[in-house]
Design an enzyme around this catalytic site. Structure first.
Site, short mmCIF file in Angstrom:
data_model
loop_
_atom_site.label_atom_id
_atom_site.label_comp_id
_atom_site.label_asym_id
_atom_site.label_seq_id
_atom_site.Cartn_x
_atom_site.Cartn_y
_atom_site.Cartn_z
N GLU A 28 0.76 -1.26 0.00
CA GLU A 28 0.00 0.00 0.00
C GLU A 28 0.79 1.31 0.00
OE1 GLU A 28 -3.07 -0.28 3.02
OE2 GLU A 28 -4.15 -1.77 1.85
N GLU A 75 -5.47 -7.94 -1.06
CA GLU A 75 -6.22 -7.66 0.18
C GLU A 75 -7.64 -7.29 -0.18
OE1 GLU A 75 -4.89 -4.91 3.18
OE2 GLU A 75 -2.84 -5.67 3.13
#
Ligand SMILES: *[C@@H]1O[C@H](CO)[C@@H](O)[C@H](O)[C@H]1NC(C)=O
Ligand SMILES: *[C@@H]1O[C@H](CO)[C@@H](O)[C@H](O)[C@H]1NC(C)=O
Length: 424
Positions: A237, A349
């Site tokens: 991320e 995710e």
């Protein structure tokens, strides 16, 4: 996944009623209660048992063979263009990688890329954590999952020294988890859970240099170059990265280092900006910047885009109620871009609470990804491992009387046995 301290109450889900499904909308599949008719100019086409989609066409619904022939002949030579990019080939329908995150070694990592190494908590009983081995064996043997993502902090691997020199004691512990995963027969993803940062500084843009980032990956790739079922997730991320082109150069440095270390075939996951959001992968410029990253021979073989997407109101993965299946906002436009560009993405995710709203939307999302399995490798649920059962997105199965029991979202949607991901 990022943490937020806000607590949000979500109002009741609004049901909308349409007379006909729109172009590229869902029009059928097991459990589908919506409209089965498509707007004019579209034909309801069965993509798998769980998902039928309104695809361009008129009249006789025989498009699966017609379209498949056209797409299959074109993909072998040239890429599809325009409206062709919206149409998955007939071979699509089954996701290759279905997984669960096994978190713990990343505990102590914050979104500024600071990882407190005393917070790292190995998800293995012999190292003082939950029974990550038992969880993975259950997921693999009973549910049909075949992939586990293993988050870890950069600081933990190097014992707080920025660069690539692995701390042997810490690395051996992480390696125990990696080897446990590989011994089960699964595909295992190394995830450096650092948000493109080290202690607040962005890699290649004020923080660690590209050489330091590449050195980390060179060290890891040399240890694992013979493990064909390992996937290298460069970093979790990235967010608020000022220059996406400079970021692509950092990603390129890591890819080059991995390939030069002898890991020539493994899949490498390339993460974009904005928390690797699948919904803004194109608009944030990540898609165009990262598609320039290449292997040593100039090819893009096994260079796969890493994308995340949650199903709650702000895509943060912090709420127990879900509000979207992400199809129109993320998976459909991204699938078209990937097909037009001959590339693939992996949703490493995703998840939601153990609630009826999340069951509904996650099952829809999974079915859509499976219907587009030519461009989506699969998904990895967040998260099992060391989470407590009070965690909003808990996917830790419980063990009692010799039997594992899955959480609601896992058993209903994410487990390959639930059927949404395609054939086992
Ligand atoms: C790291 O975490 C420990 C507790 O796990 C805490 O005592 C310590 O102050 C933390 N260090 C920093 C720099 O935040
Ligand atoms: C990041 O994603 C959020 C939604 O998840 C969106 O509101 C925001 O505009 C995006 N920012 C950028 C820079 O793309």
């Amino acid at each position: 996944m990022y943490r937020s301290l806000r607590i949000l109450l979500i109002s009741a889900v609004t049901l909308s009623v349409h007379a006909q499904s729109p172009l590229y909308g869902q029009c059928g599949g097991t459990g589908w209660n919506g409209d089965k008719a498509c707007v004019s100019g579209a034909v309801c086409t069965v993509l798998n048992q769980w998902y039928s989609q309104c695809l361009p066409g008129t009249g006789a619904p025989a498009p699966s063979t017609t379209i498949a022939t056209a797409t299959l002949t074109t993909t072998s030579t040239t890429l599809p263009t325009g409206a062709e990019c919206a149409v998955p080939p007939a071979s699509a329908g089954s996701l290759e990688l279905k997984g669960v995150n096994i978190a713990g070694f990343d505990f102590g990592c914050a979104t500024d890329g600071f990882c407190n190494t005393t917070g790292a908590w190995p998800p293995l009983t012999q190292l003082g954590g939950n029974d990550g081995e038992g969880q993975m064996k259950h997921f693999f043997n009973t549910d049909g999952f075949n992939t586990f993502r293993l988050p870890v902090g950069w600081q933990y691997l190097t014992n707080n020294v920025v660069g690539g020199d692995l701390n042997e004691a810490n690395f051996q512990k992480y390696d125990t988890l990696v080897k446990t995963c590989l011994n089960i027969g699964a595909t295992c993803v190394i995830d450096i859970h650092n948000y493109a940062r080290w202690n607040g500084g962005i890699i290649g843009q004020g923080g660690p240099t590209n050489e330091q980032f590449a050195a980390l990956w060179s060290s890891l790739a040399s240890r694992y170059k013979d493990q064909s079922k390992l996937i290298f997730g460069l970093v979790n991320e990235p967010h608020d990265v000022p220059d996406i082109k400079i970021w692509a150069a950092s990603v390129q440095a890591a890819v080059t280092a991995i390939r030069k270390a002898g890991a020539t075939q493994q899949i490498i996951l390339l993460p974009g900006n904005n928390w690797t959001s699948a919904g803004t992968f194109i608009s944030s410029g990540s898609a165009d910047a990262l598609k320039t990253v290449v292997n040593l021979d100039g090819s893009t073989t096994n260079l796969v885009f890493d994308v995340h997407k949650y199903l709650d109101s702000d895509n943060s993965g912090t709420h127990t109620e879900c509000t979207t299946n992400n199809i129109d906002g993320a998976w459909k436009p991204l699938a078209e871009w990937l097909r037009c560009n001959g590339r693939k993405a992996f949703n490493t995710e995703t998840g939601g609470g153990n609630t009826q709203s999340c069951v509904k939307y996650t099952c829809e999302q999974t079915a859509y990804q499976a219907a587009n399995s030519d461009v989506y490798l699969g998904y990895v649920g967040w998260s099992a491992g060391n989470f407590a059962d009070t965690y909003e997105l808990n996917e830790v199965p419980t063990y009692s009387n010799g039997k594992w029991t899955d959480t609601l979202l896992v058993s209903s949607c994410l487990s390959p046995k639930a059927g949404y991901a395609g054939k086992l």
